[in-house]
Scaffold this active site. Structure first.
Site, PDB file in Angstrom:
ATOM      1  N   ASP A  45       8.677   3.060   7.729  1.00  0.00           N
ATOM      2  CA  ASP A  45       8.103   3.987   8.520  1.00  0.00           C
ATOM      3  C   ASP A  45       7.165   3.297   9.975  1.00  0.00           C
ATOM      4  O   ASP A  45       7.152   3.839  10.947  1.00  0.00           O
ATOM      5  CB  ASP A  45       7.188   5.275   7.808  1.00  0.00           C
ATOM      6  CG  ASP A  45       6.133   4.433   6.946  1.00  0.00           C
ATOM      7  OD1 ASP A  45       6.101   3.155   6.944  1.00  0.00           O
ATOM      8  OD2 ASP A  45       5.123   5.175   6.578  1.00  0.00           O
ATOM      9  N   GLY A 132      -4.317   5.667  -7.367  1.00  0.00           N
ATOM     10  CA  GLY A 132      -3.526   4.388  -7.359  1.00  0.00           C
ATOM     11  C   GLY A 132      -2.096   3.949  -8.033  1.00  0.00           C
ATOM     12  O   GLY A 132      -1.611   2.997  -8.329  1.00  0.00           O
ATOM     13  N   ASP A 182       3.559   9.129   4.289  1.00  0.00           N
ATOM     14  CA  ASP A 182       3.040   9.718   3.217  1.00  0.00           C
ATOM     15  C   ASP A 182       2.306  11.138   3.692  1.00  0.00           C
ATOM     16  O   ASP A 182       2.215  12.118   3.213  1.00  0.00           O
ATOM     17  CB  ASP A 182       2.115   8.745   2.557  1.00  0.00           C
ATOM     18  CG  ASP A 182       2.628   7.755   1.927  1.00  0.00           C
ATOM     19  OD1 ASP A 182       3.884   7.791   1.836  1.00  0.00           O
ATOM     20  OD2 ASP A 182       2.061   6.780   1.516  1.00  0.00           O
ATOM     21  N   TYR A 232       0.327  -5.636   1.755  1.00  0.00           N
ATOM     22  CA  TYR A 232       0.962  -4.457   2.652  1.00  0.00           C
ATOM     23  C   TYR A 232       1.063  -4.979   4.205  1.00  0.00           C
ATOM     24  O   TYR A 232       1.893  -4.843   5.118  1.00  0.00           O
ATOM     25  CB  TYR A 232       0.402  -3.170   2.340  1.00  0.00           C
ATOM     26  CG  TYR A 232       0.871  -1.928   3.335  1.00  0.00           C
ATOM     27  CD1 TYR A 232       1.824  -1.252   2.747  1.00  0.00           C
ATOM     28  CD2 TYR A 232       0.349  -1.351   4.404  1.00  0.00           C
ATOM     29  CE1 TYR A 232       2.508  -0.287   3.362  1.00  0.00           C
ATOM     30  CE2 TYR A 232       1.355  -0.473   5.203  1.00  0.00           C
ATOM     31  CZ  TYR A 232       2.183   0.258   4.636  1.00  0.00           C
ATOM     32  OH  TYR A 232       2.714   1.080   5.320  1.00  0.00           O
TER      33      TYR A 232
HETATM   34  C1  GLA Z   1       2.652   3.202   1.571  1.00  0.00           C
HETATM   35  C2  GLA Z   1       2.300   3.731   3.080  1.00  0.00           C
HETATM   36  C3  GLA Z   1       3.355   4.229   3.951  1.00  0.00           C
HETATM   37  C4  GLA Z   1       4.880   3.221   3.652  1.00  0.00           C
HETATM   38  C5  GLA Z   1       5.184   3.081   2.307  1.00  0.00           C
HETATM   39  C6  GLA Z   1       6.134   2.037   2.261  1.00  0.00           C
HETATM   40  O1  GLA Z   1       2.937   4.239   0.922  1.00  0.00           O
HETATM   41  O2  GLA Z   1       0.995   4.674   3.079  1.00  0.00           O
HETATM   42  O3  GLA Z   1       3.150   4.616   5.362  1.00  0.00           O
HETATM   43  O4  GLA Z   1       4.689   2.264   4.492  1.00  0.00           O
HETATM   44  O5  GLA Z   1       3.890   2.624   1.628  1.00  0.00           O
HETATM   45  O6  GLA Z   1       7.401   2.707   2.273  1.00  0.00           O
END
Ligand code: GLA
Length: 397
Positions: A45, A132, A182, A232
């Site tokens: 995304d 979480g 999300d 991340y």
């Molecule tokens: C988390 C982030 C999303 C996306 C996912 C991986 O959920 O909030 O924006 O990057 O990881 O696809």
């Protein structure tokens, strides 16, 4: 068996609200904000890719009522203690404020946008979304709260803006450079559908989630992780680095996911660093898998969909390196089970949840077998539940 405990019934929330704050239940509004699964399209995304999430029938419930003074009070049935703030303050992140940071993050962004609250309010929350746990409890909280405040104070913030407020709050307040997936699915999801979202343009399309005799089973590693402490942000920077290398070589692209697999194969040698090359390869092929998965679902080819889920997991394990023992055990054990068409991690990874597409008559034996293997390999139990699609955030009382 590690199944999730009895669900909270939101009909009880107004009663619990007045027990805590006093007054009448008739003044209390209740909103439901869903969790989500991402069927496929992981970690793309924020690379201008297409993703295919669905809102599910597990909700965070948020009751709200205006106050006559300027106080803001938060309570959550799951956690002891209240948090008290004032509409006049400058909201900033503070570790000791725990979950209240998510709410204050939204208020800070609402302020930045120039919206004004005429008075304070009080909140009571309850939830059937594990915190979480990788099905986006944090976005459910952000979007549920933003929507409830907007609706209660008639701020008129539309659903896409709600999603953007949630994302901005993650970036500017919580320190997570997340994509928009999300928050977007939680704000705009519709029951019986999954949503194909083009993250480069924010155009989206609903696809009927017709799974016949199959259901998505959510499998929680029970390994809690915080995205702000995870790798991340590092993954995101690595993708930006790979993109920059390709741009410096004269490729006129503004996002990695603009590359088709064929084009990528032509230009990949420009990215000499092996790690960066793996990250970029995942993005390009994952984006193609989303297109293939949407086509497979539309033509009722669930077997094909299942194979794409398996390929996605493997790419997240080998190329993107965001899985780990817990997620690999869940996904790979599932993939071998009778009645399971495919399985993969869902969400950010590093813990959190995986999903499996399982025949409805095999769900019990599936859970039993995967649990057994998981417990013997990992040393503690996983959590399981079969889910249905759900609606995006809405008022229910
Ligand atoms: C988390 C982030 C999303 C996306 C996912 C991986 O959920 O909030 O924006 O990057 O990881 O696809």
């Amino acid at each position: 068996m590690g199944l999730t405990a009895k669900e909270y019934d939101p009909k009880d929330l107004p009663g619990e609200f007045v027990e805590l704050y006093g007054g009448e239940t008739s003044d209390v509004r209740v909103y439901a904000s869903p969790a989500r699964i991402n069927i496929i399209g992981e970690h793309i995304d924020y690379n201008g890719g297409k993703v295919f999430p669905a809102a599910i029938d597990r909700y965070l419930y948020l009751a709200i009522r205006k106050r006559s003074d300027s106080k803001i009070i938060y309570n959550d049935l799951r956690f002891p203690g209240s948090y008290v703030f004032d509409i006049g303050e400058n909201f900033s992140y503070d570790k000791k404020n725990d979950y209240a940071n998510y709410l204050n993050g939204i208020l800070s962004q609402i302020k930045v946008q120039g919206y004004k609250l005429p008075c304070g309010f009080e909140i009571l929350m309850a939830s059937n979304v594990p915190a979480g746990g990788g099905i986006s409890s944090s976005s459910a909280l952000e979007c549920g709260f933003a929507y409830a405040v907007s609706d209660t104070f008639e701020l008129g913030i539309d659903r896409i803006e709600i999603a953007k407020l949630g994302q901005m709050s993650e970036h500017n307040f919580m320190g997570v450079n997340c994509g928009i997936m999300d928050q977007f699915i939680i704000a705009t999801g519709k029951k019986n559908t999954a949503e194909m979202l083009n993250c480069a343009t924010l155009e989206y399309e609903y696809a009927p989630l017709e799974l016949g005799d199959y259901r998505f089973v959510v499998m929680n590693t029970n390994k809690v992780r915080k995205l702000s402490d995870s790798k991340y942000n590092e993954r995101r920077s690595q993708c930006e680095e790979a993109l920059k290398i390709l741009q410096d070589k004269g490729l006129g692209i503004s996002e990695l996911c603009e590359l088709t697999p064929a084009k990528w194969e032509e230009v990949k040698s420009f990215v000499t660093d092996e790690v960066l090359q793996k990250r970029a390869r995942h993005c390009v092929y994952e984006n193609q898998r989303v297109l293939d998965a949407v086509a497979a679902l539309k033509s009722g080819d669930l077997k094909k969909l299942g194979l794409l889920l398996n390929e996605s997991h493997n790419s997240l394990k080998e190329d993107y390196e965001v899985t780990g023992l817990e997620l690999d055990t869940l996904a790979e054990t599932s993939q071998k089970e009778e009645g399971c068409l495919g399985a993969r991690m869902t969400g950010a990874g590093f813990g959190g949840c995986a999903i499996a597409l399982v025949h409805k008559d095999k769900i019990d034996s599936f859970i039993e077998n995967v649990q057994k293997e998981y417990t013997s390999k990992v040393g503690y139990e996983a959590g399981f539940f079969a889910c249905e699609s759900g609606d995006g955030v809405k008022r229910i009382i």
